[in-house]
Design a protein around this motif. Structure first.
Motif, mmCIF file in Angstrom:
data_model
loop_
_atom_site.group_PDB
_atom_site.id
_atom_site.type_symbol
_atom_site.label_atom_id
_atom_site.label_comp_id
_atom_site.label_asym_id
_atom_site.label_seq_id
_atom_site.Cartn_x
_atom_site.Cartn_y
_atom_site.Cartn_z
ATOM 1 N N GLU A 48 44.439 35.985 37.805
ATOM 2 C CA GLU A 48 43.972 34.699 37.282
ATOM 3 C C GLU A 48 42.449 34.634 37.162
ATOM 4 O OE1 GLU A 48 44.825 34.025 41.725
ATOM 5 O OE2 GLU A 48 45.726 35.122 40.073
ATOM 6 N N TYR A 49 41.734 35.565 37.805
ATOM 7 C CA TYR A 49 40.278 35.612 37.713
ATOM 8 C C TYR A 49 39.794 36.439 36.520
ATOM 9 C CZ TYR A 49 39.866 33.439 42.297
ATOM 10 O OH TYR A 49 39.928 32.555 43.339
ATOM 11 N N GLU A 50 40.691 37.162 35.871
ATOM 12 C CA GLU A 50 40.304 38.011 34.741
ATOM 13 C C GLU A 50 39.971 37.187 33.513
ATOM 14 O OE1 GLU A 50 43.634 40.591 34.121
ATOM 15 O OE2 GLU A 50 42.889 42.064 35.537
ATOM 16 N N THR A 51 39.006 37.689 32.755
ATOM 17 C CA THR A 51 38.710 37.081 31.463
ATOM 18 C C THR A 51 39.677 37.662 30.436
ATOM 19 O OG1 THR A 51 37.144 38.798 30.815
ATOM 20 C CG2 THR A 51 36.249 36.895 32.032
ATOM 21 N N LEU A 52 39.705 37.068 29.273
ATOM 22 C CA LEU A 52 40.562 37.561 28.201
ATOM 23 C C LEU A 52 40.167 38.985 27.806
ATOM 24 C CD1 LEU A 52 42.943 36.369 26.759
ATOM 25 C CD2 LEU A 52 41.426 35.579 24.955
ATOM 26 N N GLU A 53 38.863 39.249 27.787
ATOM 27 C CA GLU A 53 38.377 40.589 27.438
ATOM 28 C C GLU A 53 38.820 41.636 28.466
ATOM 29 O OE1 GLU A 53 36.862 41.914 24.718
ATOM 30 O OE2 GLU A 53 37.406 39.950 23.897
ATOM 31 N N GLU A 54 38.765 41.271 29.744
ATOM 32 C CA GLU A 54 39.191 42.199 30.794
ATOM 33 C C GLU A 54 40.685 42.489 30.693
ATOM 34 O OE1 GLU A 54 35.985 41.191 34.330
ATOM 35 O OE2 GLU A 54 37.733 39.909 34.082
ATOM 36 N N LEU A 55 41.475 41.473 30.385
ATOM 37 C CA LEU A 55 42.914 41.661 30.210
ATOM 38 C C LEU A 55 43.187 42.580 29.023
ATOM 39 C CD1 LEU A 55 45.865 40.997 30.881
ATOM 40 C CD2 LEU A 55 45.638 38.990 29.421
ATOM 41 N N LYS A 56 42.517 42.337 27.927
ATOM 42 C CA LYS A 56 42.676 43.167 26.733
ATOM 43 C C LYS A 56 42.299 44.617 27.030
ATOM 44 C CE LYS A 56 41.128 43.414 21.942
ATOM 45 N NZ LYS A 56 40.237 42.816 20.929
ATOM 46 N N SER A 57 41.191 44.812 27.711
ATOM 47 C CA SER A 57 40.733 46.157 28.065
ATOM 48 C C SER A 57 41.746 46.861 28.972
ATOM 49 C CB SER A 57 39.380 46.060 28.766
ATOM 50 O OG SER A 57 39.011 47.281 29.310
ATOM 51 N N LYS A 58 42.308 46.124 29.927
ATOM 52 C CA LYS A 58 43.293 46.691 30.855
ATOM 53 C C LYS A 58 44.544 47.149 30.107
ATOM 54 C CE LYS A 58 45.418 43.708 33.462
ATOM 55 N NZ LYS A 58 45.780 42.780 34.548
ATOM 56 N N LEU A 59 45.017 46.339 29.175
ATOM 57 C CA LEU A 59 46.207 46.699 28.406
ATOM 58 C C LEU A 59 45.939 47.884 27.479
ATOM 59 C CD1 LEU A 59 47.559 43.128 27.616
ATOM 60 C CD2 LEU A 59 48.441 44.757 29.297
ATOM 61 N N GLN A 60 44.746 47.943 26.895
ATOM 62 C CA GLN A 60 44.388 49.084 26.049
ATOM 63 C C GLN A 60 44.297 50.363 26.876
ATOM 64 O OE1 GLN A 60 40.779 47.585 24.283
ATOM 65 N NE2 GLN A 60 41.838 46.892 22.432
ATOM 66 N N GLN A 61 43.726 50.273 28.063
ATOM 67 C CA GLN A 61 43.626 51.430 28.953
ATOM 68 C C GLN A 61 45.015 51.934 29.334
ATOM 69 O OE1 GLN A 61 41.099 53.271 29.911
ATOM 70 N NE2 GLN A 61 42.314 54.538 31.285
ATOM 71 N N ARG A 62 45.916 51.019 29.615
ATOM 72 C CA ARG A 62 47.287 51.390 29.979
ATOM 73 C C ARG A 62 47.994 52.077 28.814
ATOM 74 N NH1 ARG A 62 50.392 52.859 34.195
ATOM 75 N NH2 ARG A 62 52.525 52.278 33.808
ATOM 76 N N VAL B 267 51.908 45.604 34.405
ATOM 77 C CA VAL B 267 50.541 45.931 34.030
ATOM 78 C C VAL B 267 49.685 44.669 34.059
ATOM 79 C CG1 VAL B 267 49.070 46.829 32.192
ATOM 80 C CG2 VAL B 267 51.310 47.831 32.583
ATOM 81 N N ALA B 268 50.222 43.566 33.591
ATOM 82 C CA ALA B 268 49.461 42.323 33.537
ATOM 83 C C ALA B 268 49.210 41.733 34.922
ATOM 84 C CB ALA B 268 50.182 41.302 32.664
ATOM 85 N N SER B 269 50.087 41.964 35.879
ATOM 86 C CA SER B 269 49.902 41.355 37.202
ATOM 87 C C SER B 269 48.988 42.176 38.108
ATOM 88 C CB SER B 269 51.243 41.117 37.890
ATOM 89 O OG SER B 269 51.907 42.324 38.139
ATOM 90 N N GLU B 270 48.831 43.466 37.822
ATOM 91 C CA GLU B 270 47.835 44.246 38.563
ATOM 92 C C GLU B 270 46.462 43.847 38.042
ATOM 93 O OE1 GLU B 270 49.613 48.401 40.116
ATOM 94 O OE2 GLU B 270 48.892 48.385 38.076
ATOM 95 N N SER B 271 45.450 43.979 38.864
ATOM 96 C CA SER B 271 44.134 43.516 38.459
ATOM 97 C C SER B 271 43.053 44.241 39.228
ATOM 98 C CB SER B 271 44.035 42.015 38.727
ATOM 99 O OG SER B 271 42.750 41.540 38.444
ATOM 100 N N GLN B 272 41.859 44.236 38.657
ATOM 101 C CA GLN B 272 40.716 44.783 39.381
ATOM 102 C C GLN B 272 40.170 43.749 40.364
ATOM 103 O OE1 GLN B 272 38.797 44.801 35.259
ATOM 104 N NE2 GLN B 272 37.084 45.200 36.595
ATOM 105 N N TYR B 273 40.711 42.531 40.303
ATOM 106 C CA TYR B 273 40.368 41.473 41.254
ATOM 107 C C TYR B 273 41.404 41.453 42.365
ATOM 108 C CZ TYR B 273 37.170 39.464 37.808
ATOM 109 O OH TYR B 273 36.147 39.247 36.925
#
Length: 160
Positions: free
Chosen positions: A124-138, A34-40
């Motif tokens: 690596e381009y994600e902000t901390l907020e984007e990472l947090k949001s991605k994990l919450q969505q998952r 989940v952490a390695s997938e990205s919207q970037y």
């Protein structure tokens, strides 16, 4: 190459899979968390003939773009990564991870104006907020799936 960016390296196709596991097209075997997938996404191999509008049109087929920029100079200077001659690197940001996932699935290793695209996730381009949001969505998606499975099991038991 910088070890932190080793995941952008194009992998060789797996040729040792058993026949029944192979599929129609050869694939490079790689596991994503989940952490390695990205919207970037980083898009390598775009021919250097001013194709930004064509690339943008192609990428819009998979979802809403928030940003698309050419990062070739930055990539070469900061990471001293050897690029294919006469190609550029672009960084794209989709609104949703699912859109980026779909884009990577359908465009990676495909021909684009004479070049073969290589697409990799760029967490690596994600902000901390984007990472947090991605994990919450998952976590939300998993909870929905669990509830759906439990309802299916309950229906199954009533039928018996």
């Amino acid at each position: 190459m910088n070890n932190a960016n080793e995941h952008h390296k194009r992998l060789q196709y797996c040729r040792t899979r058993l026949k029944y596991r192979q599929g129609r097209q050869l694939k490079a075997v790689k596991v994503y968390t989940v952490a390695s997938e990205s919207q970037y996404l980083l898009i390598f191999g775009v021919p250097k003939i001013n194709l930004i509008q064509e690339l943008k049109n192609k990428l819009r087929q998979f979802g809403s773009l928030e940003n698309l920029k050419n990062i070739t100079e930055k990539w070469v200077q900061t990471l001293s990564y050897e690029l294919e001659p006469f190609t550029e690197v672009y960084c794209v940001k989709y609104k949703k991870v699912e859109e980026a996932r779909r884009c990577k699935r359908y465009l990676d290793a495909r021909e684009f104006y004479g070049g073969i695209l290589h697409i990799s996730y760029a967490p690596e381009y994600e902000t901390l907020e984007e990472l947090k949001s991605k994990l919450q969505q998952r976590a939300y998606e998993i909870n929905c799936r669990i509830k759906s499975n439990q309802n299916y099991i309950k229906k199954d038991k009533r039928i018996e």
